[in-house]
Design a protein around this motif. Structure first.
Motif, PDB file in Angstrom:
ATOM      1  N   MET A  92       0.931  -1.462  -0.271  1.00  0.00           N
ATOM      2  CA  MET A  92      -0.140   0.090   0.160  1.00  0.00           C
ATOM      3  C   MET A  92       0.761   1.174   0.004  1.00  0.00           C
ATOM      4  O   MET A  92       0.534   1.947  -1.022  1.00  0.00           O
ATOM      5  CB  MET A  92      -0.619   0.069   0.948  1.00  0.00           C
ATOM      6  N   PHE A  93       2.063   1.150   0.675  1.00  0.00           N
ATOM      7  CA  PHE A  93       2.607   2.596   1.214  1.00  0.00           C
ATOM      8  C   PHE A  93       3.740   2.795  -0.276  1.00  0.00           C
ATOM      9  O   PHE A  93       3.570   3.877  -0.636  1.00  0.00           O
ATOM     10  CB  PHE A  93       3.586   2.192   1.756  1.00  0.00           C
ATOM     11  N   ALA A  94       3.600   1.488  -0.922  1.00  0.00           N
ATOM     12  CA  ALA A  94       4.456   1.426  -2.337  1.00  0.00           C
ATOM     13  C   ALA A  94       3.750   2.336  -3.170  1.00  0.00           C
ATOM     14  O   ALA A  94       4.055   2.708  -4.022  1.00  0.00           O
ATOM     15  CB  ALA A  94       5.100   0.213  -2.976  1.00  0.00           C
ATOM     16  N   GLU A  95       2.499   2.169  -3.420  1.00  0.00           N
ATOM     17  CA  GLU A  95       1.085   2.516  -4.430  1.00  0.00           C
ATOM     18  C   GLU A  95       1.953   4.202  -4.053  1.00  0.00           C
ATOM     19  O   GLU A  95       1.126   4.879  -4.960  1.00  0.00           O
ATOM     20  CB  GLU A  95       0.133   1.655  -4.511  1.00  0.00           C
ATOM     21  N   PHE A  96       1.465   3.928  -2.760  1.00  0.00           N
ATOM     22  CA  PHE A  96       1.304   6.088  -2.731  1.00  0.00           C
ATOM     23  C   PHE A  96       2.502   6.944  -2.727  1.00  0.00           C
ATOM     24  O   PHE A  96       2.020   6.864  -3.506  1.00  0.00           O
ATOM     25  CB  PHE A  96       1.268   5.856  -0.843  1.00  0.00           C
ATOM     26  N   PHE A  97       3.398   6.081  -2.838  1.00  0.00           N
ATOM     27  CA  PHE A  97       4.978   6.861  -3.441  1.00  0.00           C
ATOM     28  C   PHE A  97       4.800   6.296  -4.927  1.00  0.00           C
ATOM     29  O   PHE A  97       6.299   6.860  -4.947  1.00  0.00           O
ATOM     30  CB  PHE A  97       6.046   5.557  -2.767  1.00  0.00           C
ATOM     31  N   GLY A  98       4.069   5.732  -5.824  1.00  0.00           N
ATOM     32  CA  GLY A  98       4.310   5.658  -7.110  1.00  0.00           C
ATOM     33  C   GLY A  98       5.273   4.740  -6.923  1.00  0.00           C
ATOM     34  O   GLY A  98       5.706   4.872  -8.636  1.00  0.00           O
ATOM     35  N   GLU A 305       4.929  -2.425  12.057  1.00  0.00           N
ATOM     36  CA  GLU A 305       4.842  -2.300  10.867  1.00  0.00           C
ATOM     37  C   GLU A 305       4.847  -1.376  10.272  1.00  0.00           C
ATOM     38  O   GLU A 305       5.159  -1.170   8.434  1.00  0.00           O
ATOM     39  CB  GLU A 305       3.261  -3.621  10.497  1.00  0.00           C
ATOM     40  N   VAL A 306       4.395  -0.013  10.139  1.00  0.00           N
ATOM     41  CA  VAL A 306       4.184   0.771   9.144  1.00  0.00           C
ATOM     42  C   VAL A 306       5.389   1.666   9.310  1.00  0.00           C
ATOM     43  O   VAL A 306       5.611   1.554   8.046  1.00  0.00           O
ATOM     44  CB  VAL A 306       2.912   1.662  10.497  1.00  0.00           C
ATOM     45  N   GLN A 307       6.463   1.556   9.949  1.00  0.00           N
ATOM     46  CA  GLN A 307       7.617   1.742   9.968  1.00  0.00           C
ATOM     47  C   GLN A 307       8.648   1.526   8.796  1.00  0.00           C
ATOM     48  O   GLN A 307       9.376   1.772   7.853  1.00  0.00           O
ATOM     49  CB  GLN A 307       8.655   2.118  11.229  1.00  0.00           C
ATOM     50  N   ASP A 308       8.270  -0.784   8.774  1.00  0.00           N
ATOM     51  CA  ASP A 308       8.528  -0.988   7.467  1.00  0.00           C
ATOM     52  C   ASP A 308       8.242  -0.842   6.369  1.00  0.00           C
ATOM     53  O   ASP A 308       8.901  -0.982   5.425  1.00  0.00           O
ATOM     54  CB  ASP A 308       8.775  -2.253   8.231  1.00  0.00           C
ATOM     55  N   GLY A 309       7.016  -0.623   6.721  1.00  0.00           N
ATOM     56  CA  GLY A 309       6.207  -0.041   5.249  1.00  0.00           C
ATOM     57  C   GLY A 309       7.271   0.730   4.582  1.00  0.00           C
ATOM     58  O   GLY A 309       6.766   1.156   3.238  1.00  0.00           O
ATOM     59  N   ILE A 310       6.751   1.853   5.746  1.00  0.00           N
ATOM     60  CA  ILE A 310       7.467   3.030   4.653  1.00  0.00           C
ATOM     61  C   ILE A 310       8.802   3.127   4.221  1.00  0.00           C
ATOM     62  O   ILE A 310       9.277   3.349   2.952  1.00  0.00           O
ATOM     63  CB  ILE A 310       7.686   4.125   5.702  1.00  0.00           C
ATOM     64  N   ALA A 311       9.762   2.234   4.931  1.00  0.00           N
ATOM     65  CA  ALA A 311      11.016   1.929   4.505  1.00  0.00           C
ATOM     66  C   ALA A 311      11.107   1.418   2.989  1.00  0.00           C
ATOM     67  O   ALA A 311      11.692   1.249   2.325  1.00  0.00           O
ATOM     68  CB  ALA A 311      11.759   1.282   5.179  1.00  0.00           C
ATOM     69  N   PHE A 312       9.545   0.121   2.879  1.00  0.00           N
ATOM     70  CA  PHE A 312      10.303  -0.899   1.917  1.00  0.00           C
ATOM     71  C   PHE A 312       9.412   0.318   0.645  1.00  0.00           C
ATOM     72  O   PHE A 312      10.112  -0.072  -0.399  1.00  0.00           O
ATOM     73  CB  PHE A 312       9.003  -1.977   2.251  1.00  0.00           C
ATOM     74  N   ALA A 313       8.878   0.706   0.981  1.00  0.00           N
ATOM     75  CA  ALA A 313       8.125   1.940  -0.738  1.00  0.00           C
ATOM     76  C   ALA A 313       9.854   2.545  -0.742  1.00  0.00           C
ATOM     77  O   ALA A 313       9.184   3.328  -1.570  1.00  0.00           O
ATOM     78  CB  ALA A 313       6.570   2.573   0.102  1.00  0.00           C
TER      79      ALA A 313
END
Length: 334
Positions: A92-98, A305-313
């Motif tokens: 989801m974060f990756a999608e937000f970040f394009g 999990e959110v912090q990991d998601g942002i880093a992944f994105a």
């Protein structure tokens, strides 16, 4: 009657692990959106977004009786619905970040998250756009006898769209296995329901289409869970559609461009004091489902999990400009 029979519905219906997971998902939704908001402020996310902070109980409780074979359709304010139905916050974060690793390979952004593998047919930027889609999914389920149920999330503004009336009428005539869930947060953009809707409750309109309609406190997890469980069971047994109205509130503006001039600070604060996450946590601790330390650990795990998601994105590759139309148009199979 035993003491157990007097417990709120959610505690009678679901076991401790299921309830802990529900609390985790509610924290995950809140923290995901707060993380997205910060990322937007830092210039990491472009465009706009519509946050559902304050509406977490509606999203998670509604998805509780559903499985991966069941469908949901979402809205422009749909991040919570996606997480409730099992979406991966990294994607989801990756999608937000394009980014390429996003659910739509970075082509969709905030308003177009979809995951068909989980039965999530997608968010929708068109007000009321998910209503006919969910109705069609329910027709498919009935014709193919899959036993699946479709749940359609929509906002109070959509109940005045023609698609709302057309969908409910058709679903009732054909007794389709669909549950229409109105998340009434009191405002369609800046227009209040008092100014836009001729009936006191959106659920009052169910009577015109010969289906059950109920209005519940959308910040009360157990109340939502009970109303949805009844509606889903009705749909699964072939008795047709239902309309459930969850009264809730978005703490933030309609979108990032909203200056909130149509609401008072006192009104917003009064709803913040009805925080659905705090209410659900209190319910679980008061009934001994979890301890305070367990609840704190759940919140911390969601934060990580959110912090990991942002880093992944941030680490995910950007789409190649040479493939700008890939995933945009349908590709014929041989």
């Amino acid at each position: 009657m035993t003491d157990a029979d007097n417990r709120p519905f959610a505690l009678r219906k679901y076991d401790a692990e299921e309830l802990k997971t529900a609390l985790y998902k509610m924290h995950l939704i809140r923290l995901f959106e707060e993380g997205a908001e910060v990322s937007y402020t830092r210039g990491l996310i472009h465009g706009t977004m519509h946050l559902s902070i304050g509406q977490e109980a509606s999203a998670v409780a509604t998805c509780m009786p559903l499985n991966d074979s069941d469908y949901i359709t979402s809205t422009h304010r749909g991040h919570g619905h996606c997480i409730g139905k099992g979406a991966d916050v990294k994607r989801m974060f990756a999608e937000f970040f394009g980014k390429e690793d996003g659910y739509c390979h970075g082509r969709g952004g905030s308003m177009h998250i979809a995951d068909v593998s989980k039965g999530n047919l997608g968010a929708n930027g068109i007000v009321g756009g998910g209503l006919p889609i969910a109705t069609g999914a329910a027709l498919t389920a009935k014709r193919l006898k899959t036993g699946a149920v479709a749940v359609c999330f929509f906002g109070d503004g959509a109940n005045n769209e023609g698609a709302f009336h057309e969908s409910l009428n058709m679903a009732s005539i054909w007794k389709l296995p669909v549950v229409y869930v109105c998340e009434n947060n009191r405002y369609g953009m800046s227009t209040s329901t008092e100014r836009s809707t001729s009936v006191p409750n959106v659920s009052d309109r169910a009577a015109a289409y010969s289906m059950p309609g109920i209005t519940v406190d959308g910040n009360d997890f157990s109340a939502v869970a009970e109303a949805i469980d009844t509606a889903v069971q009705r749909a699964r047994t072939g008795d047709g559609p239902s309309l459930v109205e969850n009264l809730t509130y978005r703490w933030r503006g309609h979108s990032k461009s909203d200056r909130n001039r149509y609401r008072t600070k006192d009104e917003i604060q009064s709803w913040i004091e009805k925080d659905p996450i705090k209410r659900f946590r209190s319910l679980l601790t008061e009934h001994g489902v979890i301890t305070d330390s367990e609840a704190d650990a759940i919140a911390e795990a969601a934060h990580q999990e959110v912090q990991d998601g942002i880093a992944f994105a941030q680490a995910s590759p950007a789409p190649s400009t040479s493939e700008v139309t890939r995933y945009v148009y349908g590709e014929a199979k041989a």
